[in-house]
Design an enzyme around this catalytic site. Structure first.
Site, PDB file in Angstrom:
ATOM      1  CE1 TYR A 186     -21.055 -17.983 -35.736  1.00 14.21           C
ATOM      2  CE2 TYR A 186     -20.086 -17.638 -37.904  1.00 14.21           C
ATOM      3  CZ  TYR A 186     -21.024 -18.237 -37.095  1.00 14.21           C
ATOM      4  OH  TYR A 186     -21.943 -19.106 -37.639  1.00 14.21           O
TER       5      TYR A 186
ATOM      6  CG  HIS B   8     -25.242 -17.311 -30.912  1.00 14.39           C
ATOM      7  ND1 HIS B   8     -25.744 -18.435 -31.524  1.00 14.39           N
ATOM      8  CD2 HIS B   8     -25.520 -17.449 -29.586  1.00 14.39           C
ATOM      9  CE1 HIS B   8     -26.311 -19.219 -30.625  1.00 14.39           C
ATOM     10  NE2 HIS B   8     -26.181 -18.654 -29.433  1.00 14.39           N
TER      11      HIS B   8
ATOM     12  CE  LYS C 184     -27.418 -15.096 -36.992  1.00 13.06           C
ATOM     13  NZ  LYS C 184     -26.862 -15.253 -35.646  1.00 13.06           N
TER      14      LYS C 184
END
Length: 303
Positions: A232, A240, A271
């Site tokens: 993070y 997020h 991601k």
């Protein structure tokens, strides 16, 4: 997994040291739900090793926790239960007394009416004048009713009302939920020999965690996304995660299908997948990022 049960320590680790951990206990006021968690907090082996290396924490074990409670602990627990029951009974009586004090004048008036035989359901006559229909006997009763209330009369009525309160039974005593074991003794503590990392795989994981931590990232476990760590840019309560980190041995041979699977996994959760490996004889972790390159569905690998 190391556990800590002090809210101060949990906040300090998170705010000052970027160690998030994971809450693994129940909330004291909601013990039967499994959506929100509370203390104690569990730490990853990598988090524990880093904190030990930075001399932020020390590890101690309490052998008494793995043994049946001795007579001293049993006695202390029974004394605690008796003390809690007495304290709650006294508090209940004090709260009842406070409530009665606010109503004492009405209670005294009600007792006077009952004693004088006046109808308590009729409108109470608080004025000094009387209607012509009232006879001398009623006038005398009303005069008696309207007499100022003395403190002694209030005390007698209050004592009578308090005597009517039933005693608090032990079955109705509130049970305290402890957030830490309350009967630990410092002389029972002994040092812990911490052996993590003890293998090449664990060393790779720890050095990966440490490298990312030194870059001022927040790191948590990445099991829910199929990786080793989630990374993070700030506190996970506000941001997020940007990266899913997967730790691999330097001798691992990845097939094209595995690379595509990693790329699709990262794309589906928005991601970037990062492969971390520790070359033999080195203490510097190497990182490779994997992501889809636009609509062409091509795979891009960046070091």
């Amino acid at each position: 997994m190391l556990r800590t049960s002090s809210q101060f320590h949990v906040n300090h680790l998170r705010e000052e040291n970027r160690i998030v951990g994971a809450l693994v206990g129940v909330l004291p006021n909601l013990p039967n739900q499994d959506v929100l968690y509370g203390l104690p907090m569990g730490l990853l082996p990598e988090e524990t090793t880093l904190l030990l290396e930075k001399k932020i924490i020390c590890l101690k074990a309490f052998p008494s926790l793995s043994r049946c409670p001795g007579e001293g602990v049993v006695k202390a627990y029974k004394n605690h239960c008796r003390s809690a029951h007495t304290e709650q009974a006294d508090q209940m009586k004090e709260e009842r007394k406070t409530a009665l004090m606010g109503l004492i004048d009405k209670i005294v008036e009600g007792r006077r009416r009952k004693h004088l035989g006046l109808d308590t359901k009729k409108k109470r006559k608080k004025e000094k004048g009387f209607t012509p229909e009232e006879n001398d006997e009623d006038k005398g009763k009303i005069v008696e009713l309207l007499k100022p209330i003395e403190d002694s009369e209030r005390k007698i009525v209050l004592d009578d009302e308090l005597a009517k309160i039933p005693p608090l039974s032990k079955d109705n005593t509130l049970v305290q939920t402890f957030l830490a074991y309350p009967w630990l003794y410092s002389e029972d503590a002994c040092p812990v020999i911490w052996t993590f990392p003890s293998s090449e795989e664990e060393r790779t994981r720890y050095l990966t965690f440490k490298t990312l931590w030194n870059k001022e990232f927040f790191i948590t476990t990445g099991h829910k996304f199929g990786g080793d760590f989630l990374v993070y840019p700030g506190d996970p309560a506000k941001f997020h995660s940007h990266f899913i980190v997967i730790c691999l041995s330097p001798t691992t041979n990845l097939s094209v299908h595995q690379l595509i699977a990693y790329g699709r996994m990262g794309s589906s959760v928005r991601k970037t997948v990062v492969l971390a490996t520790l070359p033999e004889g080195s203490s510097e972790v190497k990182f490779l990022s994997i992501k889809w390159a636009g609509s062409s569905a091509a795979l891009t690998v960046n070091s």
